[in-house]
Scaffold this motif. Structure first.
Motif, mmCIF file in Angstrom:
data_model
loop_
_atom_site.group_PDB
_atom_site.id
_atom_site.type_symbol
_atom_site.label_atom_id
_atom_site.label_comp_id
_atom_site.label_asym_id
_atom_site.label_seq_id
_atom_site.Cartn_x
_atom_site.Cartn_y
_atom_site.Cartn_z
ATOM 1 N N TYR A 199 0.843 -1.192 0.000
ATOM 2 C CA TYR A 199 0.000 0.000 0.000
ATOM 3 C C TYR A 199 0.881 1.246 0.000
ATOM 4 O O TYR A 199 1.759 1.399 0.849
ATOM 5 N N ASN A 200 0.644 2.153 -0.962
ATOM 6 C CA ASN A 200 1.482 3.335 -1.123
ATOM 7 C C ASN A 200 0.785 4.646 -0.757
ATOM 8 O O ASN A 200 1.301 5.727 -1.070
ATOM 9 N N GLY A 201 -0.370 4.572 -0.108
ATOM 10 C CA GLY A 201 -1.057 5.780 0.318
ATOM 11 C C GLY A 201 -2.177 6.185 -0.627
ATOM 12 O O GLY A 201 -2.570 5.447 -1.528
ATOM 13 N N LYS A 202 -2.690 7.408 -0.431
ATOM 14 C CA LYS A 202 -3.826 7.904 -1.201
ATOM 15 C C LYS A 202 -3.386 8.976 -2.185
ATOM 16 O O LYS A 202 -2.416 9.696 -1.961
ATOM 17 N N THR A 203 -4.109 9.074 -3.290
ATOM 18 C CA THR A 203 -3.821 10.075 -4.301
ATOM 19 C C THR A 203 -5.089 10.334 -5.101
ATOM 20 O O THR A 203 -6.106 9.651 -4.926
ATOM 21 N N GLU A 204 -5.048 11.325 -5.986
ATOM 22 C CA GLU A 204 -6.163 11.620 -6.883
ATOM 23 C C GLU A 204 -5.781 11.218 -8.297
ATOM 24 O O GLU A 204 -4.660 11.466 -8.739
ATOM 25 N N VAL A 205 -6.721 10.589 -9.005
ATOM 26 C CA VAL A 205 -6.464 10.112 -10.360
ATOM 27 C C VAL A 205 -7.597 10.557 -11.275
ATOM 28 O O VAL A 205 -8.775 10.418 -10.924
ATOM 29 N N LYS A 206 -7.244 11.078 -12.444
ATOM 30 C CA LYS A 206 -8.247 11.427 -13.437
ATOM 31 C C LYS A 206 -8.423 10.270 -14.403
ATOM 32 O O LYS A 206 -7.460 9.781 -15.002
ATOM 33 N N ALA A 207 -9.666 9.830 -14.554
ATOM 34 C CA ALA A 207 -9.968 8.723 -15.454
ATOM 35 C C ALA A 207 -10.330 9.251 -16.835
ATOM 36 O O ALA A 207 -10.485 10.460 -17.045
ATOM 37 N N ASP A 208 -10.502 8.339 -17.776
ATOM 38 C CA ASP A 208 -10.892 8.725 -19.127
ATOM 39 C C ASP A 208 -12.391 8.954 -19.256
ATOM 40 O O ASP A 208 -12.894 9.146 -20.371
ATOM 41 N N ASP A 209 -13.113 8.917 -18.146
ATOM 42 C CA ASP A 209 -14.521 9.295 -18.160
ATOM 43 C C ASP A 209 -14.709 10.777 -17.833
ATOM 44 O O ASP A 209 -15.838 11.272 -17.702
ATOM 45 N N GLY A 210 -13.578 11.505 -17.660
ATOM 46 C CA GLY A 210 -13.626 12.930 -17.402
ATOM 47 C C GLY A 210 -13.718 13.313 -15.941
ATOM 48 O O GLY A 210 -13.750 14.499 -15.614
ATOM 49 N N HIS A 211 -13.738 12.331 -15.038
ATOM 50 C CA HIS A 211 -13.861 12.609 -13.605
ATOM 51 C C HIS A 211 -12.563 12.282 -12.874
ATOM 52 O O HIS A 211 -11.784 11.429 -13.307
ATOM 53 N N LYS A 212 -12.365 12.947 -11.746
ATOM 54 C CA LYS A 212 -11.283 12.619 -10.831
ATOM 55 C C LYS A 212 -11.830 11.775 -9.687
ATOM 56 O O LYS A 212 -12.977 11.937 -9.271
ATOM 57 N N LEU A 216 -6.742 4.733 -3.697
ATOM 58 C CA LEU A 216 -5.723 4.039 -2.922
ATOM 59 C C LEU A 216 -4.729 3.454 -3.917
ATOM 60 O O LEU A 216 -5.131 2.790 -4.876
ATOM 61 N N GLU A 217 -3.460 3.718 -3.706
ATOM 62 C CA GLU A 217 -2.439 3.208 -4.617
ATOM 63 C C GLU A 217 -1.801 1.954 -4.033
ATOM 64 O O GLU A 217 -1.295 1.963 -2.905
ATOM 65 N N MET A 218 -1.837 0.865 -4.798
ATOM 66 C CA MET A 218 -1.246 -0.395 -4.368
ATOM 67 C C MET A 218 -0.355 -0.939 -5.478
ATOM 68 O O MET A 218 -0.703 -0.855 -6.653
ATOM 69 N N THR A 219 0.796 -1.481 -5.108
ATOM 70 C CA THR A 219 1.733 -2.037 -6.084
ATOM 71 C C THR A 219 1.869 -3.540 -5.864
ATOM 72 O O THR A 219 1.991 -4.008 -4.728
ATOM 73 N N TYR A 220 1.832 -4.271 -6.961
ATOM 74 C CA TYR A 220 1.906 -5.731 -6.932
ATOM 75 C C TYR A 220 3.303 -6.181 -7.366
ATOM 76 O O TYR A 220 3.796 -5.783 -8.416
#
Length: 276
Positions: A199-212, A216-220
């Motif tokens: 688990y790498n914490g929280k962030t904001e991501v913009k999707a291709d549906d036009g919304h942010k 939660l960021e997780m790395t495998y």
């Protein structure tokens, strides 16, 4: 008539005993599902990094639906990626992943058919749970068409790439701190090795549906040689009960790719992570 009734009662008792034993056998690998319902469909745009430039490479569809597997009520999950002609001359991406998990989230079956570049391979894993243990029958079809089979039994649960991701969507990260790690063994068509989600914490991501979305960021990671951990992918999942994958960053053998959410349908819980 009395004899027939007794026979019927014995059959009912045997059936009940069978069901109890089946549930007990699955108990060690079960988990609660709080994320998805009986029919969820997620659409993505795929982008591929070619000579330091990100280009639109195709689409991906993730579907999770109620189904059955050899008579057992199950969730059927599939991930289909399709490249477009724009990048096919450089890199052909045609992956189809499929899994069945019981309604209690115990893995039942996994298949991956992957065409990456000029290579095409198939991996299959068949799960069973005799005596409370986890038995897997593994099948690999190499690029040259050769079939390889092996069967192993483990005291603890093992997972494939699809089943662990389905399970991870129901993790409760409320008390997690950055660096929280979940360890587990991962299997494919011919191997079993350690893997982990960090688990790498929280962030904001913009999707291709036009919304942010708040995510939660997780790395495998996977460890194939017992020494070095390899970063396989990063998942940015919605910070709500659905844990919808909003963006995926994938490290491929031939480069890197990203997937951005385009649309969602059949979502189980309110999408409270969307930033207005």
């Amino acid at each position: 008539m009395i004899k027939t009734t007794r026979i019927m009662k014995q059959k009912i008792r045997l059936l009940a005993l069978f069901l109890i034993l089946t549930l007990m056998a699955h108990a060690q690998c079960t988990f609660r599902n709080t994320a998805f319902g009986n029919e969820e469909h997620l659409n993505y745009n795929l982008y591929y990094n070619w000579q330091f430039v990100w280009v639109k490479a195709g689409t991906a569809l993730w579907s999770t639906v109620a189904s059955t597997y050899h008579g057992t009520p199950a969730y059927k999950a599939s991930l289909i990626t399709r490249g477009n002609g724009r990048v096919d001359k450089y890199f052909v991406l045609r992956d189809t992943l499929l899994c069945y998990d019981s309604r209690q989230m115990a893995p039942l079956y996994y298949r991956k058919g992957a065409r990456e570049g000029k290579r095409y391979t198939v991996d299959e894993v068949f799960y069973s749970y005799p005596g409370g243990k986890c038995r897997v029958k593994q099948h690999r079809i190499d690029n040259d068409g050769k079939h390889h089979w092996q069967e192993k039994t483990y005291n603890d649960c093992v997972f494939d790439m699809m089943s662990i991701f389905m399970r991870a969507r129901s993790f409760n990260p409320e008390s997690w701190k950055k660096g929280q790690t979940v360890n587990f063994p991962i299997v494919d068509g011919n191997s079993m090795h350690p893997a982990k989600i960090v688990y790498n914490g929280k962030t904001e991501v913009k999707a291709d549906d036009g919304h942010k979305y708040r995510c939660l960021e997780m790395t495998y990671y996977e460890n194939e040689n017992g020494k070095k951990w390899r970063n396989i992918a990063s998942f940015y999942v919605s910070d709500d009960q659905n844990h919808i994958p909003i963006r995926l960053d994938m490290r491929l053998k031939f480069g890197s790719a990203k997937a951005y959410l385009v649309s969602m349908k059949g979502i189980n819980n309110p999408v409270t992570s969307k930033i207005k």
